[in-house]
Design a protein around this motif. Structure first.
Motif, PDB file in Angstrom:
ATOM      1  N   ASP A  63       0.832  -1.203   0.000  1.00 55.05           N
ATOM      2  CA  ASP A  63       0.000   0.000   0.000  1.00 55.05           C
ATOM      3  C   ASP A  63       0.869   1.256   0.000  1.00 55.05           C
ATOM      4  O   ASP A  63       0.412   2.336  -0.379  1.00 55.05           O
ATOM      5  N   LEU A  64       2.124   1.119   0.452  1.00 57.61           N
ATOM      6  CA  LEU A  64       3.062   2.224   0.505  1.00 57.61           C
ATOM      7  C   LEU A  64       4.473   1.665   0.411  1.00 57.61           C
ATOM      8  O   LEU A  64       4.792   0.666   1.056  1.00 57.61           O
ATOM      9  N   VAL A  65       5.324   2.325  -0.387  1.00 58.64           N
ATOM     10  CA  VAL A  65       6.736   1.970  -0.473  1.00 58.64           C
ATOM     11  C   VAL A  65       7.522   3.026   0.295  1.00 58.64           C
ATOM     12  O   VAL A  65       7.315   4.221   0.092  1.00 58.64           O
ATOM     13  N   VAL A  66       8.409   2.582   1.173  1.00 58.69           N
ATOM     14  CA  VAL A  66       9.259   3.473   1.950  1.00 58.69           C
ATOM     15  C   VAL A  66      10.712   3.204   1.553  1.00 58.69           C
ATOM     16  O   VAL A  66      11.151   2.059   1.594  1.00 58.69           O
ATOM     17  N   HIS A  67      11.428   4.267   1.178  1.00 63.57           N
ATOM     18  CA  HIS A  67      12.845   4.144   0.836  1.00 63.57           C
ATOM     19  C   HIS A  67      13.629   5.084   1.742  1.00 63.57           C
ATOM     20  O   HIS A  67      13.409   6.289   1.729  1.00 63.57           O
ATOM     21  N   ALA A  68      14.563   4.532   2.518  1.00 64.53           N
ATOM     22  CA  ALA A  68      15.316   5.314   3.510  1.00 64.53           C
ATOM     23  C   ALA A  68      16.655   5.829   2.974  1.00 64.53           C
ATOM     24  O   ALA A  68      17.614   5.945   3.713  1.00 64.53           O
ATOM     25  N   GLY A  69      16.709   6.175   1.706  1.00 64.38           N
ATOM     26  CA  GLY A  69      17.860   6.889   1.167  1.00 64.38           C
ATOM     27  C   GLY A  69      18.935   6.044   0.525  1.00 64.38           C
ATOM     28  O   GLY A  69      18.976   4.832   0.652  1.00 64.38           O
ATOM     29  N   ASP A  70      19.815   6.735  -0.182  1.00 66.08           N
ATOM     30  CA  ASP A  70      20.861   6.170  -1.024  1.00 66.08           C
ATOM     31  C   ASP A  70      20.274   5.435  -2.228  1.00 66.08           C
ATOM     32  O   ASP A  70      20.629   4.297  -2.530  1.00 66.08           O
ATOM     33  N   LEU A  71      19.401   6.133  -2.933  1.00 66.89           N
ATOM     34  CA  LEU A  71      18.913   5.654  -4.218  1.00 66.89           C
ATOM     35  C   LEU A  71      20.022   5.834  -5.251  1.00 66.89           C
ATOM     36  O   LEU A  71      20.222   5.023  -6.109  1.00 66.89           O
ATOM     37  N   MET A  72      20.699   6.934  -5.220  1.00 70.09           N
ATOM     38  CA  MET A  72      21.793   7.444  -6.045  1.00 70.09           C
ATOM     39  C   MET A  72      21.304   8.334  -7.179  1.00 70.09           C
ATOM     40  O   MET A  72      21.778   9.438  -7.326  1.00 70.09           O
ATOM     41  N   ARG A  73      20.379   7.857  -7.996  1.00 64.98           N
ATOM     42  CA  ARG A  73      19.929   8.619  -9.164  1.00 64.98           C
ATOM     43  C   ARG A  73      18.403   8.761  -9.146  1.00 64.98           C
ATOM     44  O   ARG A  73      17.698   7.864  -8.694  1.00 64.98           O
ATOM     45  N   VAL A  74      17.914   9.844  -9.729  1.00 61.55           N
ATOM     46  CA  VAL A  74      16.482  10.116  -9.754  1.00 61.55           C
ATOM     47  C   VAL A  74      15.723   9.047 -10.552  1.00 61.55           C
ATOM     48  O   VAL A  74      14.552   8.790 -10.287  1.00 61.55           O
ATOM     49  N   GLU A  75      16.394   8.387 -11.490  1.00 57.26           N
ATOM     50  CA  GLU A  75      15.743   7.318 -12.254  1.00 57.26           C
ATOM     51  C   GLU A  75      15.277   6.184 -11.349  1.00 57.26           C
ATOM     52  O   GLU A  75      14.279   5.516 -11.642  1.00 57.26           O
ATOM     53  N   VAL A  76      15.974   5.949 -10.250  1.00 54.26           N
ATOM     54  CA  VAL A  76      15.570   4.901  -9.309  1.00 54.26           C
ATOM     55  C   VAL A  76      14.285   5.321  -8.598  1.00 54.26           C
ATOM     56  O   VAL A  76      13.365   4.514  -8.442  1.00 54.26           O
ATOM     57  N   LEU A  77      14.199   6.566  -8.202  1.00 52.53           N
ATOM     58  CA  LEU A  77      12.968   7.078  -7.597  1.00 52.53           C
ATOM     59  C   LEU A  77      11.809   6.961  -8.585  1.00 52.53           C
ATOM     60  O   LEU A  77      10.707   6.521  -8.219  1.00 52.53           O
ATOM     61  N   GLU A  78      12.054   7.313  -9.820  1.00 53.93           N
ATOM     62  CA  GLU A  78      11.006   7.220 -10.841  1.00 53.93           C
ATOM     63  C   GLU A  78      10.577   5.773 -11.080  1.00 53.93           C
ATOM     64  O   GLU A  78       9.392   5.502 -11.289  1.00 53.93           O
ATOM     65  N   LEU A  79      11.519   4.835 -11.036  1.00 53.71           N
ATOM     66  CA  LEU A  79      11.183   3.415 -11.144  1.00 53.71           C
ATOM     67  C   LEU A  79      10.252   3.001 -10.016  1.00 53.71           C
ATOM     68  O   LEU A  79       9.237   2.337 -10.232  1.00 53.71           O
ATOM     69  N   LEU A  80      10.585   3.407  -8.782  1.00 57.45           N
ATOM     70  CA  LEU A  80       9.745   3.063  -7.634  1.00 57.45           C
ATOM     71  C   LEU A  80       8.355   3.681  -7.774  1.00 57.45           C
ATOM     72  O   LEU A  80       7.345   3.017  -7.513  1.00 57.45           O
TER      73      LEU A  80
END
Length: 165
Positions: free
Chosen positions: A30-47
């Motif tokens: 229902d919710l995805v939580v990411h606690a940092g160190d994605l590195m690139r904005v493309e990873v955030l967009e994938l999520l």
């Protein structure tokens, strides 16, 4: 309410990618939580493209576009009055639980990353929890790649680790 919790994905890097099981768990949450160190904005967009809403913070290796989109720390209200804090670096192990409780006084729990070491601690009174999901992509000295899951029900949050290897 089900949360899929990850941190320290450190992508892209070579052929490394998020494990299929991690992606499936995130899609079903229902919710995805990411606690940092994605590195690139493309990873955030994938999520974000997986479907569920994403709550994320930036970490110490995140580039400028990630830092421009994400806060350093965030607090989110979940169902049943449960409040969750998210930060990347919770500091040294000594005194961490008490320090995070002081830093997030209105939260029932805090999710953090940075160390890549899975951790779940509960305060002596049981009113506050600290959770680090480890890393699904860079286990470092840990025996397995991991992520976390939480279930929010009846005004409480319960965390669990998921081994991905």
């Amino acid at each position: 309410m089900r949360l899929a919790i990850v941190s320290d994905t450190h992508l892209p890097r070579g052929a490394r990618r998020l494990p299929d099981e991690a992606l499936a768990r995130m899609r079903a949450a229902d919710l995805v939580v990411h606690a940092g160190d994605l590195m690139r904005v493309e990873v955030l967009e994938l999520l974000e493209a997986l479907g569920p809403p994403v709550v994320a913070v930036f970490g110490n290796v995140d580039d400028a576009p990630v830092r421009a989109r994400l806060p350093e720390r965030v607090e989110v209200d979940l169902e049943g009055g449960v409040r969750l804090g998210v930060v990347h670096d919770a500091g040294p192990a000594k005194g961490r639980l008490a320090r995070m409780r002081r830093a997030f006084p209105s939260c029932d729990a805090v999710v953090f990353g940075h160390s890549h070491i899975p951790l779940h601690q509960t305060s002596e009174d049981g009113a506050f929890q600290l959770f680090n999901p480890g890393s699904p992509t860079e286990r470092r000295r840990q025996p397995r790649h991991t992520m976390g899951e939480a279930v929010v029900r009846g005004g409480a949050i319960a965390f669990a680790f998921l081994d991905l290897d």
